[in-house]
Design an enzyme around this catalytic site. Structure first.
Site, PDB file in Angstrom:
ATOM      1  N   LYS A   1       0.559  -1.195  -0.151  1.00 52.49           N
ATOM      2  CA  LYS A   1       0.245  -0.222  -0.314  1.00 52.49           C
ATOM      3  C   LYS A   1       0.863   1.272  -0.083  1.00 52.49           C
ATOM      4  O   LYS A   1       2.090   1.259   0.372  1.00 52.49           O
ATOM      5  CB  LYS A   1      -1.109  -0.335   1.056  1.00 52.49           C
ATOM      6  CG  LYS A   1      -0.737  -0.447   2.392  1.00 52.49           C
ATOM      7  CD  LYS A   1       0.451   0.508   3.371  1.00 52.49           C
ATOM      8  CE  LYS A   1       0.935   0.656   5.126  1.00 52.49           C
ATOM      9  NZ  LYS A   1       1.263   1.399   4.989  1.00 52.49           N
TER      10      LYS A   1
ATOM     11  N   ASP B   1      -1.432  -2.841  10.224  1.00 55.65           N
ATOM     12  CA  ASP B   1      -1.768  -2.595   7.920  1.00 55.65           C
ATOM     13  C   ASP B   1      -1.901  -3.954   8.488  1.00 55.65           C
ATOM     14  O   ASP B   1      -2.566  -3.632   6.775  1.00 55.65           O
ATOM     15  CB  ASP B   1      -0.313  -2.309   7.377  1.00 55.65           C
ATOM     16  CG  ASP B   1      -0.159  -0.999   7.645  1.00 55.65           C
ATOM     17  OD1 ASP B   1      -0.800   0.486   8.787  1.00 55.65           O
ATOM     18  OD2 ASP B   1       1.252  -0.820   8.071  1.00 55.65           O
TER      19      ASP B   1
END
Ligand code: ATP
Length: 310
Positions: free
Chosen positions: A16, A144
């Site tokens: 990401k 995350d």
């Protein structure tokens, strides 16, 4: 069990870019709340899990994998063990990780491996964990990891793991400059705290509960690279630049060669440049490669962790 009868399952999950990252004030437990706009990008790690008597992990890839542990401290092993505990399984798994996401690059590669392993092991053992339970395990593994499960575009608050989907359209072109060194996330946070303590007189008091700015949500909704470029923001960037001043040259070079904007990704050291379109991204890639940087292109958003067919 003979090796011929050992079943295996593969899954992949994306890295990401944080298009927006605000860090709240340091709390008494040593953590910070954050407000993150995550975008999953087309750099993807692949994980294959195979039935085995114990746990083992091997790591290959087209990025430097020398810093990835191959013992039980690998987050993929922890993920597999969590599912095993939940399923009451006494077997083990052999885990093979093929990495495309740079290691300690601020792009959530370890989290991607954890997310891919969770769904692969769940499938291998036929556990069938409901979505909320997979998310609970993901949260236990790291802030995350839930986002690596969902992918797409999302807003993360709290530790970054309280996710809400963000409306987004279109596809963004990213040019990523990978460093040949890593930056430790805790060290970058410590540097930010030290910087804030030194400048306590001259900076605004830091909000303990930060939020993502409305114009970031608007740019994502519009799918407009120019709008998004104007609002890219990372509170950790100054700290990462302080620890690694060479990143400032990378940012400057990209912006001189047609990037709409550049940003340190998460805690760095990967630098992510947003390009207007594919042609601009290709030109930028050529210019940065000519300066001998390790450059890869990616698009976002992409979907989160998925099982792979055989
Ligand atoms: P983030 O952006 O989520 O802070 P990162 O992308 O900077 O993370 P990772 O590549 O996820 O960093 O690695 C962080 C640390 O986790 C490294 O110190 C690494 O040794 C350790 N680690 C454990 N398991 C893995 C794994 N499967 N892949 C990568 N790193 C791992």
């Amino acid at each position: 069990m003979t090796s011929a009868t050992r079943r295996s399952v593969a899954a992949r999950a994306p890295g990401k870019v944080n298009v927006f990252l605000r860090v709240g004030s340091l709390q008494s437990d040593g953590y910070h709340d954050v407000a993150i706009a995550y975008q999953a990008v087309s750099l993807v790690d692949e994980v294959r899990v195979t039935e085995a008597d114990g746990y083992s992990v091997t790591v290959t890839g087209n990025v430097d994998v020398s810093r990835v542990p191959t013992d039980r401290s690998n987050i993929a092993v922890t993920a597999a063990r969590l599912v095993a505990e939940r399923a009451g399984s006494r077997g083990g798994v052999r885990i093979e990780i093929d990495k495309r996401v740079p290691v300690t690059g601020g792009m959530g590669g370890g989290s991607a491996d954890a997310a891919a392993t969770l769904i692969a092991v769940d499938e291998l053992w036929g556990v069938g964990l409901p979505r909320e339970e997979l998310f609970a395990l993901a949260r236990q593994l790291g802030a995350d990891v839930p986002f690596a499960l969902t992918g797409g575009t999302a807003i993360g608050t709290g530790r970054g793991d309280e996710l809400s989907p963000a409306l987004a359209q279109g596809s963004f072109q990213w040019v990523l400059v990978l460093a040949d060194f890593g930056l430790s996330t805790p060290q970058v946070y410590r540097e930010l705290d030290a910087h804030r303590a030194r400048h306590v007189q001259d900076i605004h008091p830091v909000d303990p509960r930060p939020v993502v700015d409305a114009d970031v949500l608007q740019a994502l909704r519009a799918g407009e690279p120019r709008m998004l470029a104007d609002v890219l923001h990372n509170d950790l960037q100054a700290a990462a630049l302080h620890l690694e001043p060479s990143l400032a040259r990378v940012l400057e070079l990209g912006e001189r060669n047609g990037a709409l904007a550049g940003i340190v990704s998460g805690s760095g050291p990967t630098v992510a440049f947003l390009a207007e379109n594919l042609d601009a991204a290709l030109e930028l890639q050529v210019a940065l490669s000519a300066a001998r940087y390790h450059v890869v292109r990616a698009t976002g958003p992409v979907h989160g962790a998925r099982l792979l067919g055989d």
